[in-house]
Scaffold this motif. Sequence first.
Motif, PDB file in Angstrom:
ATOM      1  N   LYS A  97     -31.199 -26.958  -5.304  1.00 23.11           N
ATOM      2  CA  LYS A  97     -29.988 -26.969  -4.599  1.00 23.11           C
ATOM      3  C   LYS A  97     -29.975 -25.574  -3.897  1.00 23.11           C
ATOM      4  N   PHE A 126     -27.976 -26.493 -14.224  1.00 25.72           N
ATOM      5  CA  PHE A 126     -26.955 -25.993 -14.969  1.00 25.72           C
ATOM      6  C   PHE A 126     -26.251 -26.905 -16.157  1.00 25.72           C
ATOM      7  N   TRP A 154     -17.593 -18.152 -13.360  1.00 26.55           N
ATOM      8  CA  TRP A 154     -18.629 -17.336 -13.119  1.00 26.55           C
ATOM      9  C   TRP A 154     -18.306 -16.109 -12.451  1.00 26.55           C
ATOM     10  N   VAL A 160     -27.917  -9.585  -7.187  1.00 23.62           N
ATOM     11  CA  VAL A 160     -28.423 -10.880  -6.742  1.00 23.62           C
ATOM     12  C   VAL A 160     -29.574 -10.463  -5.490  1.00 23.62           C
ATOM     13  N   GLN A 164     -33.046 -12.146  -4.433  1.00 17.16           N
ATOM     14  CA  GLN A 164     -32.633 -13.211  -3.253  1.00 17.16           C
ATOM     15  C   GLN A 164     -32.019 -12.656  -2.022  1.00 17.16           C
ATOM     16  N   ASP A 177     -24.227 -20.996  -3.173  1.00 18.75           N
ATOM     17  CA  ASP A 177     -25.246 -20.409  -4.225  1.00 18.75           C
ATOM     18  C   ASP A 177     -24.990 -20.842  -5.722  1.00 18.75           C
ATOM     19  N   HIS A 181     -22.998 -24.979  -8.307  1.00 18.77           N
ATOM     20  CA  HIS A 181     -23.545 -25.524  -9.763  1.00 18.77           C
ATOM     21  C   HIS A 181     -21.934 -25.597 -10.512  1.00 18.77           C
ATOM     22  N   TYR A 231     -19.932 -12.580  -7.210  1.00 23.84           N
ATOM     23  CA  TYR A 231     -20.846 -11.595  -7.766  1.00 23.84           C
ATOM     24  C   TYR A 231     -20.364 -10.184  -7.461  1.00 23.84           C
ATOM     25  N   PHE A 240     -23.621 -12.163 -16.707  1.00 30.16           N
ATOM     26  CA  PHE A 240     -24.433 -13.052 -15.826  1.00 30.16           C
ATOM     27  C   PHE A 240     -25.401 -13.730 -17.137  1.00 30.16           C
ATOM     28  N   TRP A 287     -32.090 -13.953 -17.748  1.00 31.28           N
ATOM     29  CA  TRP A 287     -32.045 -15.221 -17.398  1.00 31.28           C
ATOM     30  C   TRP A 287     -32.417 -16.473 -18.513  1.00 31.28           C
ATOM     31  N   ILE A 290     -30.556 -19.702 -18.286  1.00 29.11           N
ATOM     32  CA  ILE A 290     -30.988 -20.548 -16.915  1.00 29.11           C
ATOM     33  C   ILE A 290     -32.387 -20.971 -17.108  1.00 29.11           C
TER      34      ILE A 290
HETATM   35  O1  89Y Z   1     -29.028 -18.343  -7.015  1.00 29.45           O
HETATM   36  C1  89Y Z   1     -28.435 -18.347  -8.329  1.00 29.45           C
HETATM   37  C2  89Y Z   1     -28.565 -19.310  -8.946  1.00 29.45           C
HETATM   38  O2  89Y Z   1     -28.458 -20.697  -8.463  1.00 29.45           O
HETATM   39  O3  89Y Z   1     -28.872 -19.501 -10.262  1.00 29.45           O
HETATM   40  C3  89Y Z   1     -28.667 -18.023 -10.546  1.00 29.45           C
HETATM   41  C4  89Y Z   1     -29.205 -17.377  -9.303  1.00 29.45           C
HETATM   42  O4  89Y Z   1     -30.448 -17.044  -9.074  1.00 29.45           O
HETATM   43  C5  89Y Z   1     -28.238 -15.888  -9.213  1.00 29.45           C
HETATM   44  O5  89Y Z   1     -27.199 -16.044  -9.612  1.00 29.45           O
END
Ligand code: 89Y
Length: 343
Positions: A97, A126, A154, A160, A164, A177, A181, A231, A240, A287, A290
């Motif tokens: 995505k 997600f 969220w 971030v 990224q 971004d 999700h 964010y 997060f 993390w 995720i």
């Molecule tokens: O880019 C975002 C995503 O798709 O999931 C977590 C992330 O990497 C940062 O919030």
Amino acid sequence: PQIRPLKGLLVGCGFFARNHLHAWSETKGAEIAAVCDLDVERAGRYAEEFSIPQWHGTAEVLASGAFDFVDICTTMETHEALVALAVRHRVPVIVQKPFAPDIDTCRRIVANAKAAGVPVMVHENFRFQKIFRRIREILDSGEIGELTFGRLSWRNAIDVYSNQPYLLKTERFMIMDVGIHMLDLARFLFGDANAVSCLRQSVKEGLAGEDAATILLRHDNAATSIVDVSYASHRFPNPFPQTLGEIEGRLGSIQILEGETLLVHSEGRQRRETIEADGRNWTSDPWTQIQDSVPRTQQHFIDTLLSGGAFETSAEDSLQTYALAEAAYRSAESGRLVTTAEL
Ligand code: 89Y
Ligand code: NAD
């Protein structure tokens, strides 16, 4: 009989690909045979770290016939050309995505793959988080009845931009971004939606796009949901990467609270359920939630490819999620409610 694992090419050895590669190493029925990146040294480093026999500086190696699938982990503006390359060589695709920069591009990708009969799935992880699988089970049990309202929220202030940096320059930023999700989750939990109202905000200075958005959805079953993403929300401790919120039905409700906790209200009582991390040795906080969803997403891709079924987040199905994001941008621009039928 022992079936040989499907051989994959991973395209794009950047920030998130590390999670894909860890996840592929535990995916049953598949293995990554080669990685590639326009920066071939980067590809070489990942090949060495993950003991992958081959690395390349281009995805053109798909022409070799050596691959049963391709995992595209590059940013959205590269997806159309990369999926087209895979389709030309009849290689099934899983692509990260957001699907593409706008809905017309998504539609072209889908039409091209469909005409050639090549399966394409969007890596939408997600909904594969354990907490959302558990919520889906509760909803399917009928415990809280027909859904009427929900909120998926969220809000955090993680940096971030260090991992990224391309997000600093992305005009369609937050809705693409993380909003995407949440919109997929809204469809997963409440079903399809047909009208969207949205306000976008750029809170941090110097961004090309929005870093916050508030989206109101009208679902086909008449439920209302709100998706809000940011964010630029300072909370301590930082929540997060948790999606928080609530889901209301005619018989009860579910609150999604911090600490991966569900508070389920039904039959005049409340019940608390806490979701445990899977405990992988390659995941790390914050993390983990995720990261744990990535192997489940990739296993779904491989299992469905082998069974010949339909991916939960097939490219075609993802057009409906994407339509909600596209409608959100158009609503924010025009200041009015936008229906998906208009797109
Ligand atoms: O880019 C975002 C995503 O798709 O999931 C977590 C992330 O990497 C940062 O919030
Ligand atoms: P990144 O910029 O760190 O990495 C992308 C890599 O792809 C770069 O190394 C780049 O050189 C390479 N690349 C670009 N075009 C290429 C091409 N044509 N052929 C070969 N290599 C090419 O990006 P990232 O942060 O890893 O994000 C990649 C995608 O993953 C994005 O779409 C992002 O939204 C998504 N993402 C998803 C999640 C999630 O939870 N699902 C989390 C983070 C990122």
